[in-house]
Design a protein around this motif. Sequence first.
Motif, PDB file in Angstrom:
ATOM      1  N   TYR A 123       0.829  -1.198   0.000  1.00  0.00           N
ATOM      2  CA  TYR A 123       0.000   0.000   0.000  1.00  0.00           C
ATOM      3  C   TYR A 123       0.869   1.255   0.000  1.00  0.00           C
ATOM      4  N   ALA A 124       1.915   1.257   0.828  1.00  0.00           N
ATOM      5  CA  ALA A 124       2.801   2.420   0.909  1.00  0.00           C
ATOM      6  C   ALA A 124       3.477   2.708  -0.424  1.00  0.00           C
ATOM      7  N   ALA A 125       3.907   1.667  -1.115  1.00  0.00           N
ATOM      8  CA  ALA A 125       4.568   1.853  -2.410  1.00  0.00           C
ATOM      9  C   ALA A 125       3.595   2.410  -3.444  1.00  0.00           C
ATOM     10  N   ILE A 126       2.385   1.879  -3.477  1.00  0.00           N
ATOM     11  CA  ILE A 126       1.387   2.364  -4.436  1.00  0.00           C
ATOM     12  C   ILE A 126       0.982   3.794  -4.093  1.00  0.00           C
ATOM     13  N   TYR A 127       0.795   4.052  -2.801  1.00  0.00           N
ATOM     14  CA  TYR A 127       0.424   5.400  -2.349  1.00  0.00           C
ATOM     15  C   TYR A 127       1.486   6.417  -2.769  1.00  0.00           C
ATOM     16  N   ALA A 128       2.745   6.069  -2.600  1.00  0.00           N
ATOM     17  CA  ALA A 128       3.832   6.973  -2.990  1.00  0.00           C
ATOM     18  C   ALA A 128       3.802   7.237  -4.487  1.00  0.00           C
ATOM     19  N   ALA A 129       3.515   6.209  -5.272  1.00  0.00           N
ATOM     20  CA  ALA A 129       3.455   6.382  -6.723  1.00  0.00           C
ATOM     21  C   ALA A 129       2.284   7.279  -7.118  1.00  0.00           C
ATOM     22  N   VAL A 130       1.152   7.105  -6.453  1.00  0.00           N
ATOM     23  CA  VAL A 130      -0.024   7.919  -6.762  1.00  0.00           C
ATOM     24  C   VAL A 130       0.206   9.375  -6.373  1.00  0.00           C
ATOM     25  N   PRO A 184      -9.763  10.324  -5.248  1.00  0.00           N
ATOM     26  CA  PRO A 184     -10.508   9.113  -5.605  1.00  0.00           C
ATOM     27  C   PRO A 184      -9.633   7.858  -5.638  1.00  0.00           C
ATOM     28  N   ILE A 185      -8.416   7.998  -6.143  1.00  0.00           N
ATOM     29  CA  ILE A 185      -7.511   6.847  -6.209  1.00  0.00           C
ATOM     30  C   ILE A 185      -7.135   6.392  -4.810  1.00  0.00           C
ATOM     31  N   VAL A 186      -6.773   7.325  -3.949  1.00  0.00           N
ATOM     32  CA  VAL A 186      -6.368   6.982  -2.592  1.00  0.00           C
ATOM     33  C   VAL A 186      -7.542   6.377  -1.827  1.00  0.00           C
ATOM     34  N   GLN A 187      -8.737   6.906  -2.003  1.00  0.00           N
ATOM     35  CA  GLN A 187      -9.907   6.341  -1.322  1.00  0.00           C
ATOM     36  C   GLN A 187     -10.163   4.910  -1.782  1.00  0.00           C
ATOM     37  N   GLY A 188     -10.041   4.649  -3.071  1.00  0.00           N
ATOM     38  CA  GLY A 188     -10.199   3.287  -3.585  1.00  0.00           C
ATOM     39  C   GLY A 188      -9.124   2.361  -3.050  1.00  0.00           C
ATOM     40  N   MET A 189      -7.893   2.869  -2.990  1.00  0.00           N
ATOM     41  CA  MET A 189      -6.796   2.059  -2.452  1.00  0.00           C
ATOM     42  C   MET A 189      -7.027   1.734  -0.983  1.00  0.00           C
ATOM     43  N   LEU A 190      -7.499   2.707  -0.218  1.00  0.00           N
ATOM     44  CA  LEU A 190      -7.744   2.489   1.206  1.00  0.00           C
ATOM     45  C   LEU A 190      -8.829   1.434   1.406  1.00  0.00           C
ATOM     46  N   LYS A 191      -9.865   1.474   0.577  1.00  0.00           N
ATOM     47  CA  LYS A 191     -10.933   0.469   0.660  1.00  0.00           C
ATOM     48  C   LYS A 191     -10.366  -0.915   0.378  1.00  0.00           C
ATOM     49  N   GLY A 192      -9.587  -1.036  -0.684  1.00  0.00           N
ATOM     50  CA  GLY A 192      -8.977  -2.325  -1.023  1.00  0.00           C
ATOM     51  C   GLY A 192      -8.015  -2.796   0.052  1.00  0.00           C
ATOM     52  N   PHE A 193      -7.246  -1.879   0.604  1.00  0.00           N
ATOM     53  CA  PHE A 193      -6.298  -2.206   1.661  1.00  0.00           C
ATOM     54  C   PHE A 193      -7.033  -2.725   2.901  1.00  0.00           C
ATOM     55  N   THR A 194      -8.099  -2.027   3.278  1.00  0.00           N
ATOM     56  CA  THR A 194      -8.897  -2.435   4.439  1.00  0.00           C
ATOM     57  C   THR A 194      -9.478  -3.823   4.229  1.00  0.00           C
TER      58      THR A 194
END
Length: 56
Positions: free
Chosen positions: A17-24, A36-46
């Motif tokens: 998640y941290a690596a993808i977040y940094a890229a985004v 929107p991307i970070v919110q989707g990532m957080l949902k998937g991460f959760t």
Amino acid sequence: MTTAEKSTAIIAAVNEYAAIYAAVKAPATPATFNDPIVQGMLKGFTEKIAAIIRDA
């Protein structure tokens, strides 16, 4: 899955998640896409962490 395996899987998910977040959040990503991307990532991460804990 043992507790140690769950811990390892959760750590791997956090690192992923941290690596993808940094890229985004990189300057090349338009700011309008960030939320929107970070919110989707957080949902998937959760969901991923919940699945690890449930042994799903």
